[in-house]
Design a protein around this motif. Structure first.
Motif, PDB file in Angstrom:
ATOM      1  N   TYR A 195       0.823  -1.199   0.000  1.00  0.00           N
ATOM      2  CA  TYR A 195       0.000   0.000   0.000  1.00  0.00           C
ATOM      3  C   TYR A 195       0.864   1.258   0.000  1.00  0.00           C
ATOM      4  CZ  TYR A 195      -3.214  -3.473   1.859  1.00  0.00           C
ATOM      5  OH  TYR A 195      -3.962  -4.612   2.052  1.00  0.00           O
ATOM      6  N   ARG A 201      -8.029 -10.149  -1.760  1.00  0.00           N
ATOM      7  CA  ARG A 201      -8.241  -8.895  -2.488  1.00  0.00           C
ATOM      8  C   ARG A 201      -9.339  -8.081  -1.815  1.00  0.00           C
ATOM      9  NH1 ARG A 201      -6.478  -6.251  -6.238  1.00  0.00           N
ATOM     10  NH2 ARG A 201      -5.222  -7.893  -7.107  1.00  0.00           N
ATOM     11  N   LYS A 202     -10.425  -8.741  -1.444  1.00  0.00           N
ATOM     12  CA  LYS A 202     -11.520  -8.033  -0.777  1.00  0.00           C
ATOM     13  C   LYS A 202     -11.031  -7.424   0.537  1.00  0.00           C
ATOM     14  CE  LYS A 202     -16.143  -8.506   1.058  1.00  0.00           C
ATOM     15  NZ  LYS A 202     -17.183  -9.350   1.561  1.00  0.00           N
ATOM     16  N   GLU A 253      -8.677  -4.470  -0.240  1.00  0.00           N
ATOM     17  CA  GLU A 253      -9.410  -3.304  -0.728  1.00  0.00           C
ATOM     18  C   GLU A 253     -10.136  -2.594   0.415  1.00  0.00           C
ATOM     19  OE1 GLU A 253     -11.758  -5.101  -3.813  1.00  0.00           O
ATOM     20  OE2 GLU A 253     -10.158  -4.858  -5.313  1.00  0.00           O
ATOM     21  N   GLU A 305      -9.329   1.148   1.610  1.00  0.00           N
ATOM     22  CA  GLU A 305     -10.398   2.146   1.620  1.00  0.00           C
ATOM     23  C   GLU A 305     -10.605   2.740   3.016  1.00  0.00           C
ATOM     24  OE1 GLU A 305     -15.194   2.429   0.850  1.00  0.00           O
ATOM     25  OE2 GLU A 305     -14.056   0.927  -0.260  1.00  0.00           O
TER      26      GLU A 305
END
Length: 105
Positions: free
Chosen positions: A10, A42-43, A46, A50
């Protein structure tokens, strides 16, 4: 079900000198297959990005654990690299050259 380690990278932020700060993060995922592990990882990545306002690099790497339950000293992540550098210089290049030092107010 198998355990997988999933690594994501990140963009954490920018310090006062304009240097980018990155986070390399590994999480444990329980899944039936690599495909499912990547999807779950991935979920999770993400949502993490976020919720913290980070940018996430699109490439994510998953590592299948050896199947043992998560216990003391359990290996969560292992990745092999190759380089002409000695161990000392490889470590310096990969980790110490970019070590994040929090700014003092």
């Amino acid at each position: 079900m198998n355990w997988y380690g999933a690594r994501s990278v990140y963009h954490f932020g920018v310090n006062s000198e304009g240097l980018n700060i990155f986070e390399e993060r590994v999480v444990c995922i329980r899944a039936e297959s690599f495909k499912e592990a990547h999807s779950k990882a991935r979920k999770e990545a993400e949502e993490y990005a976020e919720s913290n306002g980070f940018d996430m690099h699109p490439e994510q790497v998953c590592y299948k654990q050896d199947g043992d339950k998560l216990i003391k000293n359990y290996e969560v992540w292992s990745e092999l690299f190759q380089s002409k550098l000695s161990l000392e210089f490889f470590y310096q290049e990969r980790y110490l050259n970019y070590l994040y030092v929090p700014e003092q107010p």
